[in-house]
Write a protein that holds these residues in place. Structure first.
Motif, PDB file in Angstrom:
ATOM      1  N   ILE A  86      26.703  11.270 -25.965  1.00 47.87           N
ATOM      2  CA  ILE A  86      26.558  12.729 -26.032  1.00 47.87           C
ATOM      3  C   ILE A  86      25.463  13.070 -27.033  1.00 47.87           C
ATOM      4  O   ILE A  86      25.473  12.561 -28.166  1.00 47.87           O
ATOM      5  CB  ILE A  86      27.882  13.402 -26.445  1.00 47.87           C
ATOM      6  CG1 ILE A  86      29.001  13.024 -25.470  1.00 47.87           C
ATOM      7  CG2 ILE A  86      27.723  14.916 -26.491  1.00 47.87           C
ATOM      8  CD1 ILE A  86      30.352  13.608 -25.842  1.00 47.87           C
ATOM      9  N   LYS A  87      24.546  13.910 -26.634  1.00 46.81           N
ATOM     10  CA  LYS A  87      23.487  14.398 -27.517  1.00 46.81           C
ATOM     11  C   LYS A  87      23.468  15.918 -27.475  1.00 46.81           C
ATOM     12  O   LYS A  87      23.603  16.512 -26.408  1.00 46.81           O
ATOM     13  CB  LYS A  87      22.125  13.854 -27.081  1.00 46.81           C
ATOM     14  CG  LYS A  87      21.989  12.340 -27.193  1.00 46.81           C
ATOM     15  CD  LYS A  87      20.597  11.889 -26.759  1.00 46.81           C
ATOM     16  CE  LYS A  87      20.465  10.363 -26.859  1.00 46.81           C
ATOM     17  NZ  LYS A  87      19.118   9.918 -26.423  1.00 46.81           N
ATOM     18  N   ALA A  88      23.311  16.538 -28.635  1.00 53.33           N
ATOM     19  CA  ALA A  88      23.159  17.992 -28.728  1.00 53.33           C
ATOM     20  C   ALA A  88      21.789  18.270 -29.324  1.00 53.33           C
ATOM     21  O   ALA A  88      21.516  17.895 -30.471  1.00 53.33           O
ATOM     22  CB  ALA A  88      24.262  18.591 -29.585  1.00 53.33           C
ATOM     23  N   ILE A  89      20.941  18.902 -28.544  1.00 53.70           N
ATOM     24  CA  ILE A  89      19.541  19.111 -28.950  1.00 53.70           C
ATOM     25  C   ILE A  89      19.276  20.608 -29.023  1.00 53.70           C
ATOM     26  O   ILE A  89      19.506  21.341 -28.047  1.00 53.70           O
ATOM     27  CB  ILE A  89      18.584  18.450 -27.939  1.00 53.70           C
ATOM     28  CG1 ILE A  89      18.922  16.954 -27.797  1.00 53.70           C
ATOM     29  CG2 ILE A  89      17.142  18.642 -28.362  1.00 53.70           C
ATOM     30  CD1 ILE A  89      18.200  16.274 -26.650  1.00 53.70           C
ATOM     31  N   PRO A 101      38.680  12.241 -29.881  1.00 51.42           N
ATOM     32  CA  PRO A 101      37.419  12.596 -30.527  1.00 51.42           C
ATOM     33  C   PRO A 101      36.237  11.883 -29.881  1.00 51.42           C
ATOM     34  O   PRO A 101      36.384  10.798 -29.304  1.00 51.42           O
ATOM     35  CB  PRO A 101      37.626  12.154 -31.979  1.00 51.42           C
ATOM     36  CG  PRO A 101      38.716  11.144 -31.931  1.00 51.42           C
ATOM     37  CD  PRO A 101      39.599  11.537 -30.788  1.00 51.42           C
ATOM     38  N   VAL A 102      35.065  12.507 -29.983  1.00 49.57           N
ATOM     39  CA  VAL A 102      33.855  11.926 -29.414  1.00 49.57           C
ATOM     40  C   VAL A 102      32.744  11.954 -30.453  1.00 49.57           C
ATOM     41  O   VAL A 102      32.759  12.753 -31.390  1.00 49.57           O
ATOM     42  CB  VAL A 102      33.400  12.706 -28.154  1.00 49.57           C
ATOM     43  CG1 VAL A 102      34.435  12.615 -27.060  1.00 49.57           C
ATOM     44  CG2 VAL A 102      33.101  14.167 -28.481  1.00 49.57           C
ATOM     45  N   ARG A 103      31.770  11.052 -30.284  1.00 53.28           N
ATOM     46  CA  ARG A 103      30.581  11.040 -31.124  1.00 53.28           C
ATOM     47  C   ARG A 103      29.514  11.925 -30.483  1.00 53.28           C
ATOM     48  O   ARG A 103      29.410  11.984 -29.257  1.00 53.28           O
ATOM     49  CB  ARG A 103      30.018   9.622 -31.254  1.00 53.28           C
ATOM     50  CG  ARG A 103      30.916   8.630 -31.983  1.00 53.28           C
ATOM     51  CD  ARG A 103      30.337   7.240 -31.809  1.00 53.28           C
ATOM     52  NE  ARG A 103      31.110   6.235 -32.501  1.00 53.28           N
ATOM     53  CZ  ARG A 103      30.793   5.730 -33.690  1.00 53.28           C
ATOM     54  NH1 ARG A 103      29.699   6.176 -34.304  1.00 53.28           N
ATOM     55  NH2 ARG A 103      31.540   4.816 -34.259  1.00 53.28           N
ATOM     56  N   VAL A 104      28.707  12.572 -31.300  1.00 56.22           N
ATOM     57  CA  VAL A 104      27.595  13.360 -30.764  1.00 56.22           C
ATOM     58  C   VAL A 104      26.388  13.198 -31.691  1.00 56.22           C
ATOM     59  O   VAL A 104      26.508  13.338 -32.921  1.00 56.22           O
ATOM     60  CB  VAL A 104      27.983  14.848 -30.607  1.00 56.22           C
ATOM     61  CG1 VAL A 104      28.516  15.428 -31.900  1.00 56.22           C
ATOM     62  CG2 VAL A 104      26.788  15.676 -30.133  1.00 56.22           C
ATOM     63  N   GLN A 105      25.263  12.840 -31.101  1.00 56.84           N
ATOM     64  CA  GLN A 105      24.007  12.781 -31.836  1.00 56.84           C
ATOM     65  C   GLN A 105      23.390  14.178 -31.846  1.00 56.84           C
ATOM     66  O   GLN A 105      23.230  14.793 -30.790  1.00 56.84           O
ATOM     67  CB  GLN A 105      23.042  11.779 -31.177  1.00 56.84           C
ATOM     68  CG  GLN A 105      23.577  10.357 -31.078  1.00 56.84           C
ATOM     69  CD  GLN A 105      23.736   9.701 -32.432  1.00 56.84           C
ATOM     70  OE1 GLN A 105      22.961   9.966 -33.359  1.00 56.84           O
ATOM     71  NE2 GLN A 105      24.751   8.849 -32.556  1.00 56.84           N
ATOM     72  N   ILE A 106      23.070  14.682 -33.046  1.00 56.98           N
ATOM     73  CA  ILE A 106      22.530  16.032 -33.149  1.00 56.98           C
ATOM     74  C   ILE A 106      21.061  15.978 -33.549  1.00 56.98           C
ATOM     75  O   ILE A 106      20.630  15.089 -34.298  1.00 56.98           O
ATOM     76  CB  ILE A 106      23.328  16.871 -34.170  1.00 56.98           C
ATOM     77  CG1 ILE A 106      23.295  16.219 -35.549  1.00 56.98           C
ATOM     78  CG2 ILE A 106      24.757  17.043 -33.703  1.00 56.98           C
ATOM     79  CD1 ILE A 106      23.925  17.062 -36.638  1.00 56.98           C
ATOM     80  N   GLU A 107      20.300  16.925 -33.037  1.00 56.45           N
ATOM     81  CA  GLU A 107      18.875  16.984 -33.348  1.00 56.45           C
ATOM     82  C   GLU A 107      18.424  18.431 -33.249  1.00 56.45           C
ATOM     83  O   GLU A 107      18.702  19.125 -32.263  1.00 56.45           O
ATOM     84  CB  GLU A 107      18.087  16.104 -32.363  1.00 56.45           C
ATOM     85  CG  GLU A 107      16.593  16.073 -32.643  1.00 56.45           C
ATOM     86  CD  GLU A 107      15.853  15.130 -31.702  1.00 56.45           C
ATOM     87  OE1 GLU A 107      14.612  15.247 -31.623  1.00 56.45           O
ATOM     88  OE2 GLU A 107      16.522  14.294 -31.066  1.00 56.45           O
ATOM     89  N   ASP A 108      17.742  18.893 -34.298  1.00 52.50           N
ATOM     90  CA  ASP A 108      17.191  20.245 -34.277  1.00 52.50           C
ATOM     91  C   ASP A 108      15.967  20.281 -35.165  1.00 52.50           C
ATOM     92  O   ASP A 108      15.589  19.267 -35.769  1.00 52.50           O
ATOM     93  CB  ASP A 108      18.260  21.262 -34.698  1.00 52.50           C
ATOM     94  CG  ASP A 108      18.646  21.161 -36.160  1.00 52.50           C
ATOM     95  OD1 ASP A 108      17.996  20.402 -36.908  1.00 52.50           O
ATOM     96  OD2 ASP A 108      19.603  21.838 -36.562  1.00 52.50           O
ATOM     97  N   PRO A 109      15.278  21.422 -35.269  1.00 51.14           N
ATOM     98  CA  PRO A 109      14.051  21.488 -36.071  1.00 51.14           C
ATOM     99  C   PRO A 109      14.257  21.156 -37.538  1.00 51.14           C
ATOM    100  O   PRO A 109      13.296  20.830 -38.236  1.00 51.14           O
ATOM    101  CB  PRO A 109      13.599  22.932 -35.887  1.00 51.14           C
ATOM    102  CG  PRO A 109      14.155  23.357 -34.580  1.00 51.14           C
ATOM    103  CD  PRO A 109      15.479  22.667 -34.500  1.00 51.14           C
TER     104      PRO A 109
END
Length: 491
Positions: free
Chosen positions: A14-17, A62-70
């Motif tokens: 899972i990725k949240a961009i 629960p799940v892992r999520v990679q987050i990325e933002d400015p």
């Protein structure tokens, strides 16, 4: 207490961009999901995390999520109960203007966390240091989920001990209560997938979590498999003939019996001759409800046992429930009375956990009204025909107008809409489309009037002859399971 990252599966990926152009997406196992717009960068973050929470709730873990933002990138652990823990977060290097004077650097307000002030840096050269990896508690992350709040560095000397260290030293050591401690794991273990491609991979040795559809089916099975304290009685009613009452009784009984809800009885409470016996398997005798009434004194005595019922009910060898037929003597003119309903009810509740009652078409008859008196849950079947739907509405209206227990049953009713139509018309492709459209229209009409509405697809195995649950198509079986679960939730 936070979750150890190694305890949380990395599947699905899972990725949240979040992008600085005001768009965002959540990518689950390679499938992109658009994040709803927000008024700010933080709104986009919150909306993205809401989608991840939904995925955690679907998987029930629960799940892992990679987050990325400015502003930076990192990793979070998201729980189904909306708790969020930070594993790591690394801010991006601050971008500075090339022409800015060396002695007067520009003060930049934080773009994300408006509640944390950032002081203007002193005009003194400071050696560059690697960005810290921030570990936070679940409670702190809940208040500021993404990105984690920055840690403010404080000057210290050899003679001055940090306040946090003092607090730890001064905190009194307390002994935990034995009553508040348990070594038992309360959360159930999620069994691997058994259906679809996930089930195929599991059987090949790669353990896969079940899909949302399989989890929903498991929950319906759990719901109908309950053992309630005391017998439960269901009345299936519609004042119009041909509304699918008898198939509804048979299939509800089959579901409850097959999934272990306890001994189940299908009782044809027609005032004279009903059709339940025609659509079910006959035992080695011709006994009916009147024979059971005649032997009720013996059946209610302390010496009687459940095996004695085999003289009066017809066991369904495949679907595992019993049928109590109505009187089928064509020369007889006997109509079941309210007192006889009470007698049958006493016998039935002594030996069965679940009793599903078929009914006639006269809401004014004594046996019909007495059946309603004993009912815990009302089920109203209709077919994709407007006269059946109107008759169902009038049946509910009659009960509601009587007030009290009858009105409560009407408001808490479950309506089961079948896509079948009159068998004499046949079911060509166009007829099936019309039946689906009409069934949806009827279901939408009943939705605001009752507790639940369930649709049943057309199935030729329900049109004529004895009904066998195994003969139904998989989609039809799944629909009847959902219908039984909706009924059970009313208990």
């Amino acid at each position: 207490m936070g979750t150890t990252p190694t305890e949380v599966l990395a599947f699905p990926s899972i990725k949240a961009i979040v992008r600085d152009n005001g768009t965002a997406e959540v990518v689950v196992a390679g499938n992109s999901r658009v994040v709803p717009d927000g008024d700010s960068l933080q709104d986009l973050r919150n909306n993205a995390l809401a989608l991840v929470v939904g995925e955690a709730q679907t998987l029930k873990r629960p799940v892992r999520v990679q987050i990325e933002d400015p502003e930076g990138h990192g990793e979070l652990i998201v729980h189904p109960d909306n708790r969020i823990e930070s594993v790591s977060y690394e801010p991006r290097p601050a971008r500075r203007r090339a022409q800015a004077p060396a002695t007067a650097p520009e003060t930049v307000a934080p773009a994300v966390i408006e509640t944390v002030p950032v002081a203007a840096p002193e005009p003194v050269a400071v050696p560059a240091q690697p960005a810290p990896v921030i570990e936070e508690t679940a409670a702190a992350v809940e208040r500021q989920p993404w990105p984690p709040a920055p840690v403010e560095a404080k000057p210290s000397s050899a003679s001055e001990e940090p306040e946090s260290a003092q607090a730890v030293t001064e905190a009194p050591l307390t002994r935990r209560s034995l009553k508040e401690t348990s070594f038992l794991v309360s959360a159930p273990v999620l069994e691997p997938a058994t259906q679809g491609w996930r089930g195929t991979l599991t059987r090949m040795g790669l353990r896969m979590d079940p899909s949302a559809e399989e989890l929903s089916e498991r929950e319906d099975i759990r719901t109908v498999s309950q053992h309630w304290p005391g017998p439960r009685k269901i009345a299936v009613v519609n004042r119009k003939g041909g509304a699918n009452k008898t198939p509804t009784v048979v299939n509800l009984c089959a579901v409850f019996a097959r999934y272990g809800g306890g001994p189940v009885l299908a009782w044809d409470n027609n005032e004279s001759q009903g059709t339940l016996g025609w659509r079910t398997e006959q035992g080695p005798h011709n006994a009916s409800v009147l024979d059971l009434v005649d032997s009720s004194t013996r059946l209610l005595s302390p010496e009687a046992n459940s095996a004695d019922l085999a003289h009066f009910v017809h066991h369904q060898t495949a679907d595992k429930f019993d049928v109590l037929r109505s009187d089928e003597n064509e020369e007889g003119d006997h109509e079941v009375t309210a007192e006889e309903v009470d007698i049958v009810h006493r016998v039935a509740t002594k030996y069965y956990r679940m009793i599903v009652m078929d009914s006639g078409n006269t809401a004014r008859s004594a046996n019909w009204r007495r059946m309603i008196h004993h009912t815990d849950q009302l089920v109203v079947p209709v077919t994709a025909m407007e006269d059946r739907a109107e008759a169902a509405r009038l049946t509910l209206q009659t009960l509601e107008s009587r007030g009290g227990h009858d009105a409560d049953l009407a408001r808490n009713a479950v309506v089961i809409v079948s896509e079948s139509t009159d068998a004499r018309r046949g079911m060509t492709g166009d007829a099936l489309k019309r039946a689906k459209a009409e069934a949806q229209r009827i279901a939408d009409g009943f939705a605001p009037l009752v507790r639940a509405v369930v649709r049943i697809p057309y199935d030729p195995a329900l049109v004529n002859g004895p009904i066998r649950y195994e003969a139904l198509q998989p989609a039809t079986q799944r629909a009847w399971l959902a219908a039984a679960a909706a009924v059970a939730k009313g208990f």
